[in-house]
Design an enzyme around this catalytic site. Structure first.
Site, PDB file in Angstrom:
ATOM      1  CD  GLU A 117      24.364  34.964  53.701  1.00  0.00           C
ATOM      2  OE1 GLU A 117      23.860  35.030  54.840  1.00  0.00           O
ATOM      3  OE2 GLU A 117      24.452  35.967  52.953  1.00  0.00           O
ATOM      4  CD  GLU A 118      23.633  38.437  50.181  1.00  0.00           C
ATOM      5  OE1 GLU A 118      22.865  38.936  51.028  1.00  0.00           O
ATOM      6  OE2 GLU A 118      24.839  38.722  50.097  1.00  0.00           O
ATOM      7  CG  HIS A 128      24.279  43.871  50.603  1.00  0.00           C
ATOM      8  ND1 HIS A 128      23.108  43.373  51.112  1.00  0.00           N
ATOM      9  CD2 HIS A 128      25.148  42.832  50.652  1.00  0.00           C
ATOM     10  CE1 HIS A 128      23.256  42.109  51.466  1.00  0.00           C
ATOM     11  NE2 HIS A 128      24.511  41.763  51.198  1.00  0.00           N
ATOM     12  CG  ASP A 175      23.787  33.766  47.463  1.00  0.00           C
ATOM     13  OD1 ASP A 175      24.770  33.418  48.152  1.00  0.00           O
ATOM     14  OD2 ASP A 175      22.806  34.347  47.944  1.00  0.00           O
ATOM     15  NE  ARG A 193      31.312  38.739  70.140  1.00  0.00           N
ATOM     16  CZ  ARG A 193      31.710  39.647  71.027  1.00  0.00           C
ATOM     17  NH1 ARG A 193      32.515  40.637  70.699  1.00  0.00           N
ATOM     18  NH2 ARG A 193      31.299  39.581  72.261  1.00  0.00           N
TER      19      ARG A 193
END
Ligand SMILES: [Zn+2]
Ligand SMILES: [Zn+2]
Length: 388
Positions: A136-137, A358, A79, A176
């Site tokens: 996802e946003e 963004h 998206d 990580r």
């Protein structure tokens, strides 16, 4: 042939796919063209199974190698964002008010490149499950796919996700073990007072004064409730009240964000926000009504998959290409929902000196496709070759 040589030819074509996707950004779950593009490519590559409409508009492709063995999922998001693009690139968005400002076009193209290469070789035992998710946003597309039976229909032993990272050189990666991205929760707070004439404040309960004290008191959570060695963000990001100078309004409306890198800290912050808002407002004779919404959980990488990402990058590009102890971020990622169900890891790949995620001038760097697809390809093989 090395993985890099394998990928080089595919990556060149994948850059064209990426630019196609970039021209036609789609938002959240409304991914008709994007999902059709992805499903069409997966079918053309000869995948054994291509499922569409998973979790609304998600696409899942299954590639089987030699029978038996393990299964690994590789995930890309599809998206875009409601931002007006200012890159001026020849492949800039053709949809006003929407653009791929988070690089999900690049993630999709990179994973497609890996799917094509793995489909051409099938030199592994087990299955690779390619997950292309919607929303996802902020739309929790990952959760929608899980709720739609993703892991029941396509069981996997591990799952991996990557995100591009501006500022990290192209061809470099970071990961990580443990928490890598924060939880994000939001709250809405109505401070209900009693309005009246501004000349007679003693007859009112001023929600602005009470709200201002609530804003200040909420800052004590990160300073005094949270362990100094833990990470916590509590921010009031909106405050609306009143319309004119000679009236004390009835109410004030505040909202904000709460973020943590640990589930227990997250729960403590939630309790603290409620306690402090309620009691502080009450001290002024006002009433606080709190609506608290839990958003994405903490993204917690499992140790051995995170190590596997590091080993794969190191084997392809050398130890200088991988940061195995990347600092976590207080942004959130709905990949966290997958990691609550299945072991895996989420990692970053460099996007070079681009504008930030963004930002209206952001663009995914096509040069990242080759190293990204090489890592995907080698990571799938390494995960499937592992013994549990
Ligand atoms: Zn984003
Ligand atoms: Zn993103």
């Amino acid at each position: 042939m090395s993985v890099l040589e394998e990928i080089a030819a595919v990556a060149e074509e994948a850059a064209l796919w990426r630019r196609d996707l970039h021209r036609r950004p789609e938002l959240l779950y409304a991914l008709d063209e994007t999902a059709a593009f992805v499903a069409g490519k997966l079918r053309a590559f000869g995948l054994d199974e291509v499922a569409t409409g998973v979790g609304g508009s998600g696409v899942v492709g299954v590639l089987r190698g030699r029978p038996g063995g393990r299964a690994v999922a590789l995930r890309a998001d599809m998206d875009a964002l409601p931002i007006e693009e200012i890159t001026g690139a020849p492949w800039a968005s053709e949809t006003p008010g929407a653009m791929h400002a988070c690089g999900h076009d690049g993630h999709t193209a990179t994973l497609l490149a890996a799917a094509r290469r793995l489909a051409a070789t099938r030199d592994f035992t087990g299955s690779v499950v390619f997950v292309f998710q919607p929303a996802e946003e902020g739309g929790a597309g990952a959760r929608a796919m899980i709720d739609d039976g993703l892991f029941e229909r396509f069981p996997v032993d591990e799952i991996y996700g990557l995100h591009n990272l501006p500022g990290l050189p192209v061809g470099r990666f970071a990961v990580r073990p443990g928490a890598i991205m924060a939880s994000t929760d939001r709250f809405y707070l109505d401070i209900l007072g009693r309005g009246g004439h501004a000349a007679r404040p003693h007859e009112t309960v001023d929600p602005i004064l009470a709200g201002a004290h609530v804003v200040t008191a909420l800052q004590s959570i990160a300073a005094r409730n949270a362990d100094p060695l833990a990470s916590a963000v509590v921010s009031v990001t909106t405050f609306h009240a009143g319309n004119t100078d000679n009236v004390i309004p009835q109410a004030a409306r505040l909202s904000g964000t709460v973020r943590a890198l640990d589930g227990a800290v997250r729960a403590e912050l939630e309790a603290s926000v409620g306690r402090i808002a309620t009691a502080t407002a009450a001290a002024f004779g006002a009433e606080a009504r709190l609506a608290y919404e839990r958003g994405y959980p903490v993204t917690v990488n499992h140790a051995s998959p995170a190590a596997r990402v590091g080993d794969v990058v190191e084997s392809l590009f050398g130890s200088a290409a991988i940061d195995r102890a990347a600092p976590p971020m207080m942004a959130a990622e709905d990949f966290s929902f997958y990691l609550e169900k299945v072991p895996g890891a989420y990692f970053f790949m460099g996007n070079g000196p681009s504008a930030g995620l963004h930002h209206p001038a952001y663009d995914f760097d096509d040069a990242a496709i080759a190293p990204g697809a090489a890592v995907w390809t080698a990571l799938a093989r390494a995960s499937l070759a592992a013994n549990g």
